[in-house]
Design a protein around this motif. Structure first.
Motif, short mmCIF file in Angstrom:
data_model
loop_
_atom_site.label_atom_id
_atom_site.label_comp_id
_atom_site.label_asym_id
_atom_site.label_seq_id
_atom_site.Cartn_x
_atom_site.Cartn_y
_atom_site.Cartn_z
N SER A 30 0.82 -1.21 0.00
CA SER A 30 0.00 0.00 0.00
C SER A 30 0.86 1.26 0.00
CB SER A 30 -0.89 -0.01 1.24
OG SER A 30 -1.52 1.22 1.40
N GLY A 31 0.49 2.22 -0.84
CA GLY A 31 1.16 3.51 -0.85
C GLY A 31 2.52 3.53 -1.51
N THR A 32 2.98 2.39 -2.01
CA THR A 32 4.28 2.35 -2.69
C THR A 32 4.13 2.98 -4.07
OG1 THR A 32 5.14 0.47 -1.48
CG2 THR A 32 5.98 0.77 -3.69
N ILE A 33 5.17 3.71 -4.48
CA ILE A 33 5.15 4.42 -5.76
C ILE A 33 6.31 3.90 -6.61
CG2 ILE A 33 5.41 6.68 -6.86
CD1 ILE A 33 4.34 7.80 -4.10
N ILE A 54 9.31 4.36 -2.29
CA ILE A 54 9.38 5.13 -3.53
C ILE A 54 10.52 4.53 -4.35
CG2 ILE A 54 9.80 7.38 -4.59
CD1 ILE A 54 8.74 8.66 -1.99
N ILE A 55 10.19 4.06 -5.56
CA ILE A 55 11.18 3.47 -6.46
C ILE A 55 11.23 4.35 -7.69
CG2 ILE A 55 11.83 1.41 -7.76
CD1 ILE A 55 10.08 -0.18 -5.70
N HIS A 157 6.78 14.19 -0.32
CA HIS A 157 7.26 13.74 -1.63
C HIS A 157 6.29 12.70 -2.20
CE1 HIS A 157 10.82 11.69 -3.97
NE2 HIS A 157 9.98 12.28 -4.78
N ALA A 158 5.89 11.73 -1.38
CA ALA A 158 4.96 10.68 -1.82
C ALA A 158 3.60 11.27 -2.20
CB ALA A 158 4.81 9.63 -0.74
N GLU A 159 3.10 12.22 -1.42
CA GLU A 159 1.81 12.85 -1.74
C GLU A 159 1.88 13.54 -3.09
OE1 GLU A 159 0.66 15.49 1.42
OE2 GLU A 159 0.73 13.88 2.91
N TYR A 160 2.96 14.26 -3.33
CA TYR A 160 3.13 14.95 -4.61
C TYR A 160 3.16 13.95 -5.77
CZ TYR A 160 5.35 17.61 -8.34
OH TYR A 160 5.64 18.18 -9.54
N MET A 164 0.81 13.66 -9.09
CA MET A 164 1.35 14.01 -10.40
C MET A 164 1.56 12.83 -11.34
SD MET A 164 1.25 17.16 -10.17
CE MET A 164 2.01 17.70 -11.66
N LEU A 165 2.04 11.70 -10.86
CA LEU A 165 2.34 10.58 -11.76
C LEU A 165 1.12 10.12 -12.58
CD1 LEU A 165 4.90 8.35 -9.83
CD2 LEU A 165 5.27 9.64 -11.93
N PRO A 166 -0.08 9.98 -11.97
CA PRO A 166 -1.23 9.56 -12.78
C PRO A 166 -1.64 10.56 -13.86
CG PRO A 166 -1.66 9.19 -10.47
CD PRO A 166 -0.41 10.00 -10.55
#
Length: 177
Positions: A30-33, A54-55, A157-160, A164-166
């Motif tokens: 869960s929550g991994t990017i 975050i990868i 950083h993860a929230e951003y 943005m990624l999608p």
């Protein structure tokens, strides 16, 4: 050797871009990017990635051992790093272009500096709060000061990235597609 069977289990709250290379039995928490152009190969055994990791682009995670490769929660794998470590604890940072051999096990709160090469001939465990730096992969112990601020920064950083990624990438779902 039989061909590698792909089986991806991606948590519904994980953000995994479509152009990520996934091979083998991989579980993403869960929550991994996972940024585009990252590579995760479970060649011999499965890979289990915890929550909140975050990868980044160009990061390569490979499991060449039969045992399960376990990656803990809240780890950061920066651009172009390569990790083959059978276990990675929680809240570690693997910096840009760092390389970690399959004979190294990483505890928690470790930092592998940019361009560091960890290739010991015998199995080795990096203790909690170990910082590896410089071209000779020198080591010291971090006091832990600032880890709350680091956690807050990583959470922002993860929230951003989740926002943005999608917008600019297609996302992958957990059905192996």
């Amino acid at each position: 050797m039989p061909p590698i069977r792909d089986k991806f289990t991606i948590h519904s709250k994980a953000v995994v871009c479509q152009d990520v290379e996934l091979k083998g039995d991989i579980t993403i928490g869960s929550g991994t990017i996972v940024h585009p152009k990252a590579t995760i190969f479970a060649i011999a055994g499965p890979i289990v990635i915890g929550s909140g990791c975050i990868i980044e682009e160009g990061a390569i995670i490979v499991n060449r051992r039969k045992e399960v490769m376990r990656i803990g929660d809240d780890n950061l794998f920066e651009i172009g790093c390569r990790v083959e470590s059978p276990t990675v604890g929680d809240f570690n940072t693997v910096s840009t272009r760092a390389r970690i051999h399959h004979t190294v096990r990483i505890s928690s709160y470790c930092v592998i500096g940019a361009g560091c090469l960890l290739v010991p001939t015998e199995d080795e465990v990096l203790e909690d709060y170990t910082v590896t730096y410089g071209p000779a992969a020198e080591r010291r112990t971090w006091s832990g000061r600032g880890k709350i601020q680091e956690a807050d920064l990583r959470r922002k950083h993860a929230e951003y990235l989740k926002e943005m990624l999608p917008k600019f990438n297609r996302l992958r779902r957990g059905d192996g597609t």
